[in-house]
Design a protein around this motif. Structure first.
Motif, short mmCIF file in Angstrom:
data_model
loop_
_atom_site.label_atom_id
_atom_site.label_comp_id
_atom_site.label_asym_id
_atom_site.label_seq_id
_atom_site.Cartn_x
_atom_site.Cartn_y
_atom_site.Cartn_z
N SER A 114 0.82 -1.23 0.00
CA SER A 114 0.00 0.00 0.00
C SER A 114 0.84 1.27 0.00
N ASN A 115 2.03 1.19 -0.58
CA ASN A 115 2.94 2.34 -0.67
C ASN A 115 3.24 2.96 0.70
N SER A 116 3.42 2.11 1.70
CA SER A 116 3.66 2.61 3.05
C SER A 116 5.13 2.61 3.45
N PHE A 117 5.98 1.94 2.66
CA PHE A 117 7.41 1.89 3.00
C PHE A 117 8.01 3.28 2.80
N SER A 118 8.76 3.74 3.80
CA SER A 118 9.32 5.09 3.77
C SER A 118 10.80 5.04 4.09
N PRO A 119 11.67 5.21 3.08
CA PRO A 119 13.12 5.23 3.34
C PRO A 119 13.52 6.36 4.28
N SER A 120 12.83 7.50 4.19
CA SER A 120 13.18 8.62 5.07
C SER A 120 12.88 8.29 6.53
N ARG A 121 11.81 7.55 6.79
CA ARG A 121 11.52 7.15 8.16
C ARG A 121 12.54 6.13 8.66
N ILE A 122 12.98 5.24 7.77
CA ILE A 122 14.05 4.31 8.13
C ILE A 122 15.30 5.09 8.51
N ALA A 123 15.62 6.11 7.71
CA ALA A 123 16.82 6.92 7.98
C ALA A 123 16.72 7.61 9.33
N ARG A 124 15.54 8.12 9.68
CA ARG A 124 15.38 8.79 10.98
C ARG A 124 15.51 7.79 12.13
N ILE A 125 14.97 6.58 11.94
CA ILE A 125 15.09 5.55 12.97
C ILE A 125 16.56 5.20 13.18
N VAL A 126 17.28 4.98 12.09
CA VAL A 126 18.69 4.60 12.18
C VAL A 126 19.51 5.73 12.79
N ASP A 127 19.19 6.96 12.43
CA ASP A 127 19.92 8.11 12.96
C ASP A 127 19.76 8.23 14.47
N GLY A 128 18.64 7.73 14.99
CA GLY A 128 18.37 7.82 16.42
C GLY A 128 18.94 6.68 17.24
N PHE A 129 19.61 5.71 16.59
CA PHE A 129 20.19 4.61 17.34
C PHE A 129 21.27 5.11 18.29
N PRO A 130 21.34 4.56 19.50
CA PRO A 130 22.43 4.92 20.42
C PRO A 130 23.76 4.42 19.90
N ILE A 131 24.83 5.11 20.26
CA ILE A 131 26.17 4.73 19.81
C ILE A 131 26.51 3.31 20.23
N SER A 132 26.00 2.91 21.40
CA SER A 132 26.31 1.58 21.92
C SER A 132 25.72 0.47 21.06
N LEU A 133 24.68 0.77 20.26
CA LEU A 133 24.05 -0.26 19.45
C LEU A 133 24.94 -0.65 18.27
N VAL A 134 25.40 0.34 17.54
CA VAL A 134 26.23 0.07 16.37
C VAL A 134 27.39 1.06 16.36
N ARG A 135 28.60 0.56 16.58
CA ARG A 135 29.77 1.44 16.65
C ARG A 135 30.39 1.62 15.26
N GLU A 136 29.84 2.55 14.50
CA GLU A 136 30.37 2.87 13.18
C GLU A 136 29.84 4.24 12.77
N PRO A 137 30.49 4.92 11.83
CA PRO A 137 30.01 6.23 11.38
C PRO A 137 28.57 6.17 10.89
N LYS A 138 27.82 7.23 11.12
CA LYS A 138 26.40 7.22 10.79
C LYS A 138 26.14 6.96 9.31
N ASN A 139 26.96 7.54 8.44
CA ASN A 139 26.72 7.33 7.01
C ASN A 139 26.98 5.89 6.60
N VAL A 140 27.99 5.28 7.21
CA VAL A 140 28.29 3.87 6.93
C VAL A 140 27.16 2.98 7.45
#
Length: 275
Positions: A109-135
């Motif tokens: 139903s055209n509900s997938f949103s890459p921008s929302r995925i990006a916002r979720i990933v950007d909000g991850f704590p550093i302890s979850l994934v230790r790597e540069p945000k763009n990577v």
């Protein structure tokens, strides 16, 4: 915010085909060569092979008993704008970010949103994934395979191709899909449950059996969303009584108008025992 519905129920134990043996394990054979499972086989498979995949939402994971269980089909149902798609996007993001496997996201139903995925990933704590945000963002995005599916025949074809791909991964190695999301399954199945498709119910049950077979044989977590329809005094999940028996786990989520706080309750869970 999460509450456990007191009216939940559990499904009884049944007979299942033997999962693929691990290591040098030999299959038990009956007189005709067919493999069977006893209680210890089932317990070993459940404890050693069926892990939980996180949704990234603490309250939802708590209700699920740890997350989306591999080998099972989990349904999230609720009214429009209740947060169903957000659960799907969060689940896809966290599974990919934690390197648990690839995610296939079937968008009906055209509900997938890459921008929302990006916002979720950007909000991850550093302890979850230790790597540069763009990577991290590039890695997560490349681990989520999105496919638009708009009718039942497209869905059958995609699931067939997925099964072939999973079998190929088993034989040849490589990154394997561990989470299959269909948002929403009712957008595909509800239209065929009418006069236009006399075989609509049979096709719906075929989809259900294919999804559960993929989940069990390839250790997938399957997450689907469903909408609500009018019931006797209160809304109820769509797709009727035939579909009601399909999910191993069924959660209903709701959100007050104008509020960002969601409430979730268990309608069905095969692993929880209700007093």
């Amino acid at each position: 915010m999460a509450t456990l519905a007191s009216g939940g129920r559990t499904a009884g134990a049944g007979c299942f085909p033997r999962p693929p043996p691990s290591g040098g394990e030999e299959k038990k054979q009956d007189e005709e060569g067919q493999g069977f499972l006893d209680g210890m086989d089932l317990l070993k498979d459940a404890t050693e092979n069926k892990r939980f995949l996180p949704t990234g939402l603490q309250g939802i994971d708590a209700l699920l008993g740890g997350g989306l269980r591999q080998g099972q089909l989990t349904e999230i149902t609720g009214q429009s704008s209740s947060g169903k798609t957000q659960v799907c996007l969060c689940s896809a993001s966290h599974v990919a970010a934690r390197r648990l496997g690839d995610v296939m996201y079937l968008d009906t139903s055209n509900s997938f949103s890459p921008s929302r995925i990006a916002r979720i990933v950007d909000g991850f704590p550093i302890s979850l994934v230790r790597e540069p945000k763009n990577v991290r963002l590039e890695r997560v995005m490349s681990s989520i395979i999105c496919k638009s599916v708009f009718d039942i025949f497209d869905l059958f074809e995609v699931l067939h191709q997925l099964e072939l791909s999973l079998k190929s991964k088993v034989n040849n190695g490589g990154s394997k899909i561990c989470l299959l999301i269909i948002d929403s399954v009712s957008s595909i199945l509800a239209p065929i449950n009418g006069g236009k498709y006399p075989q609509g119910r049979s096709m719906m049950i075929s989809v259900a059996m294919i999804l559960k077979k993929l989940a069990y044989e390839h250790n997938l977590s399957v997450l689907v969303t469903n909408h609500m329809v009018a019931g006797n005094g209160a809304p109820k999940p769509a797709l009727g009584e035939s579909w009601k028996t399909v999910p191993h786990v069924r959660l209903v989520i709701s959100r007050e108008r104008g509020s960002n706080i969601c409430a979730a309750s268990v309608l069905k869970h095969t692993l929880l025992v209700f007093a």
